[in-house]
Design a protein around this motif. Structure first.
Motif, PDB file in Angstrom:
ATOM      1  N   ALA A 101       0.848  -1.198   0.000  1.00 60.14           N
ATOM      2  CA  ALA A 101       0.000   0.000   0.000  1.00 60.14           C
ATOM      3  C   ALA A 101       0.884   1.250   0.000  1.00 60.14           C
ATOM      4  N   GLN A 102       1.946   1.226   0.769  1.00 59.18           N
ATOM      5  CA  GLN A 102       2.866   2.366   0.821  1.00 59.18           C
ATOM      6  C   GLN A 102       3.567   2.548  -0.529  1.00 59.18           C
ATOM      7  N   ALA A 103       4.046   1.444  -1.105  1.00 61.36           N
ATOM      8  CA  ALA A 103       4.736   1.506  -2.392  1.00 61.36           C
ATOM      9  C   ALA A 103       3.766   1.911  -3.509  1.00 61.36           C
ATOM     10  N   PHE A 104       2.529   1.468  -3.410  1.00 60.10           N
ATOM     11  CA  PHE A 104       1.473   1.798  -4.369  1.00 60.10           C
ATOM     12  C   PHE A 104       1.290   3.320  -4.433  1.00 60.10           C
ATOM     13  N   MET A 105       1.239   3.947  -3.253  1.00 55.63           N
ATOM     14  CA  MET A 105       1.060   5.403  -3.200  1.00 55.63           C
ATOM     15  C   MET A 105       2.297   6.137  -3.710  1.00 55.63           C
ATOM     16  N   ASN A 106       3.461   5.572  -3.508  1.00 53.93           N
ATOM     17  CA  ASN A 106       4.675   6.176  -4.063  1.00 53.93           C
ATOM     18  C   ASN A 106       4.639   6.159  -5.589  1.00 53.93           C
ATOM     19  N   ILE A 107       4.145   5.071  -6.159  1.00 53.13           N
ATOM     20  CA  ILE A 107       4.015   4.997  -7.617  1.00 53.13           C
ATOM     21  C   ILE A 107       2.996   6.031  -8.103  1.00 53.13           C
ATOM     22  N   GLN A 108       1.909   6.192  -7.357  1.00 55.58           N
ATOM     23  CA  GLN A 108       0.919   7.196  -7.743  1.00 55.58           C
ATOM     24  C   GLN A 108       1.551   8.590  -7.788  1.00 55.58           C
ATOM     25  N   LYS A 109       2.382   8.880  -6.810  1.00 55.14           N
ATOM     26  CA  LYS A 109       3.051  10.192  -6.783  1.00 55.14           C
ATOM     27  C   LYS A 109       3.956  10.366  -8.003  1.00 55.14           C
ATOM     28  N   GLU A 110       4.649   9.310  -8.360  1.00 50.93           N
ATOM     29  CA  GLU A 110       5.605   9.398  -9.461  1.00 50.93           C
ATOM     30  C   GLU A 110       4.942   9.404 -10.835  1.00 50.93           C
ATOM     31  N   PHE A 111       3.890   8.586 -11.010  1.00 49.81           N
ATOM     32  CA  PHE A 111       3.292   8.399 -12.332  1.00 49.81           C
ATOM     33  C   PHE A 111       1.907   9.037 -12.488  1.00 49.81           C
ATOM     34  N   GLY A 112       1.366   9.565 -11.420  1.00 47.41           N
ATOM     35  CA  GLY A 112       0.020  10.138 -11.479  1.00 47.41           C
ATOM     36  C   GLY A 112      -1.039   9.150 -11.052  1.00 47.41           C
ATOM     37  N   SER A 113      -0.833   7.882 -11.384  1.00 48.23           N
ATOM     38  CA  SER A 113      -1.717   6.799 -10.944  1.00 48.23           C
ATOM     39  C   SER A 113      -0.964   5.484 -11.075  1.00 48.23           C
ATOM     40  N   PHE A 114      -1.402   4.499 -10.307  1.00 51.80           N
ATOM     41  CA  PHE A 114      -0.823   3.165 -10.447  1.00 51.80           C
ATOM     42  C   PHE A 114      -1.210   2.597 -11.808  1.00 51.80           C
ATOM     43  N   SER A 115      -2.419   2.926 -12.255  1.00 51.05           N
ATOM     44  CA  SER A 115      -2.896   2.467 -13.556  1.00 51.05           C
ATOM     45  C   SER A 115      -1.960   2.914 -14.675  1.00 51.05           C
ATOM     46  N   ASP A 116      -1.585   4.194 -14.674  1.00 44.36           N
ATOM     47  CA  ASP A 116      -0.668   4.683 -15.715  1.00 44.36           C
ATOM     48  C   ASP A 116       0.653   3.924 -15.674  1.00 44.36           C
ATOM     49  N   TYR A 117       1.120   3.651 -14.462  1.00 45.52           N
ATOM     50  CA  TYR A 117       2.375   2.909 -14.306  1.00 45.52           C
ATOM     51  C   TYR A 117       2.256   1.498 -14.893  1.00 45.52           C
ATOM     52  N   ILE A 118       1.304   0.727 -14.391  1.00 50.59           N
ATOM     53  CA  ILE A 118       1.258  -0.693 -14.765  1.00 50.59           C
ATOM     54  C   ILE A 118       0.842  -0.891 -16.225  1.00 50.59           C
ATOM     55  N   TRP A 119      -0.123  -0.094 -16.684  1.00 50.90           N
ATOM     56  CA  TRP A 119      -0.566  -0.220 -18.069  1.00 50.90           C
ATOM     57  C   TRP A 119       0.487   0.311 -19.044  1.00 50.90           C
ATOM     58  N   GLY A 120       1.424   1.096 -18.558  1.00 48.82           N
ATOM     59  CA  GLY A 120       2.508   1.557 -19.401  1.00 48.82           C
ATOM     60  C   GLY A 120       3.379   0.416 -19.906  1.00 48.82           C
ATOM     61  N   PHE A 121       3.374  -0.703 -19.198  1.00 45.94           N
ATOM     62  CA  PHE A 121       4.165  -1.866 -19.616  1.00 45.94           C
ATOM     63  C   PHE A 121       3.599  -2.523 -20.871  1.00 45.94           C
ATOM     64  N   VAL A 122       2.333  -2.219 -21.214  1.00 46.92           N
ATOM     65  CA  VAL A 122       1.714  -2.777 -22.424  1.00 46.92           C
ATOM     66  C   VAL A 122       1.177  -1.649 -23.319  1.00 46.92           C
ATOM     67  N   ASP A 123       1.746  -0.466 -23.161  1.00 46.66           N
ATOM     68  CA  ASP A 123       1.329   0.703 -23.946  1.00 46.66           C
ATOM     69  C   ASP A 123      -0.170   0.969 -23.851  1.00 46.66           C
ATOM     70  N   GLY A 124      -0.747   0.648 -22.691  1.00 49.30           N
ATOM     71  CA  GLY A 124      -2.148   0.963 -22.432  1.00 49.30           C
ATOM     72  C   GLY A 124      -3.167   0.041 -23.073  1.00 49.30           C
ATOM     73  N   LYS A 125      -2.705  -0.992 -23.799  1.00 47.03           N
ATOM     74  CA  LYS A 125      -3.634  -1.891 -24.498  1.00 47.03           C
ATOM     75  C   LYS A 125      -3.365  -3.347 -24.115  1.00 47.03           C
ATOM     76  N   PRO A 126      -4.430  -4.132 -23.921  1.00 45.14           N
ATOM     77  CA  PRO A 126      -4.241  -5.545 -23.587  1.00 45.14           C
ATOM     78  C   PRO A 126      -3.482  -6.292 -24.679  1.00 45.14           C
ATOM     79  N   LEU A 127      -2.605  -7.174 -24.247  1.00 48.48           N
ATOM     80  CA  LEU A 127      -1.918  -8.065 -25.177  1.00 48.48           C
ATOM     81  C   LEU A 127      -2.873  -9.194 -25.539  1.00 48.48           C
ATOM     82  N   GLN A 128      -2.924  -9.537 -26.807  1.00 44.80           N
ATOM     83  CA  GLN A 128      -3.804 -10.606 -27.265  1.00 44.80           C
ATOM     84  C   GLN A 128      -2.992 -11.884 -27.449  1.00 44.80           C
TER      85      GLN A 128
END
Length: 188
Positions: A101-128
């Motif tokens: 939870a603490q690390a999650f909030m640190n990512i939010q501070k750095e990337f704006g949201s955890f979603s932007d961070y994690i989805w950035g690994f797939v350029d925002g689109k699901p891999l098929q």
């Protein structure tokens, strides 16, 4: 009319409902992402149905997965969680949830949201993927290993490559429904 589903969900109504309405559906809301991350953390070494059956208990025990609260849990809350028979009582996983939870909030501070961070690994689109059978599904991939390493570097716990691949499947970063499953095309 018979519906084709991924065979892994079997006939358990809870599992079927999860398969039909959640698994592989893209999740970009940080609150829901933290819930899935927490549940996958507790699933490590266990079956998903075990966690799924305790999901509502987890929701109650962990303040509806409110990471802002969880990040500040005192030792008394940890001890109370370890006495709660409705969840998986594993001290390392409970402590990991607080750390995450603490690390999650640190990512939010750095990337704006955890979603932007994690989805950035797939350029925002699901891999098929193109799985014919459950045996085609990998336990992890190069991408899940890369994401796992990055999360660990950022202080997350219980985020090995296999846990992260399961998370990627659950939150729709990868469409691992079988090609003959009715959900495959809906998520393609």
């Amino acid at each position: 009319m018979e519906i084709n589903r991924c065979s892994w969900c079997g006939t358990d109504p809870l599992y079927v409902a999860y398969h039909d309405t959640e698994w592989g559906e893209p999740v970009k809301d940080d609150d829901r992402l933290f819930e899935f991350l927490t549940l996958e953390t507790f699933q490590a070494g266990l079956s998903w149905i075990t966690v799924l059956r305790k999901r509502e208990n987890f929701r109650k025990a962990f303040d509806a997965f409110d990471y802002k609260k969880i990040a500040h849990y005192p030792d008394t809350k940890v001890e109370a969680l370890l006495l709660d028979a409705g969840i998986i009582r594993n001290r390392l996983k409970v402590n990991a949830t607080i750390t995450n939870a603490q690390a999650f909030m640190n990512i939010q501070k750095e990337f704006g949201s955890f979603s932007d961070y994690i989805w950035g690994f797939v350029d925002g689109k699901p891999l098929q993927t193109h799985c014919k059978a459950p045996s085609d599904l990998p336990a992890n991939t190069e991408l899940s290993t890369e994401l796992s390493k990055d999360l660990k570097k950022r202080g997350f716990k219980f985020v090995g490559s296999t846990v992260i691949y399961a998370l990627m499947q659950a939150i729709g970063m990868v469409n691992d429904h079988g090609e003959d499953c009715f959900r495959y095309k809906a998520l393609s």
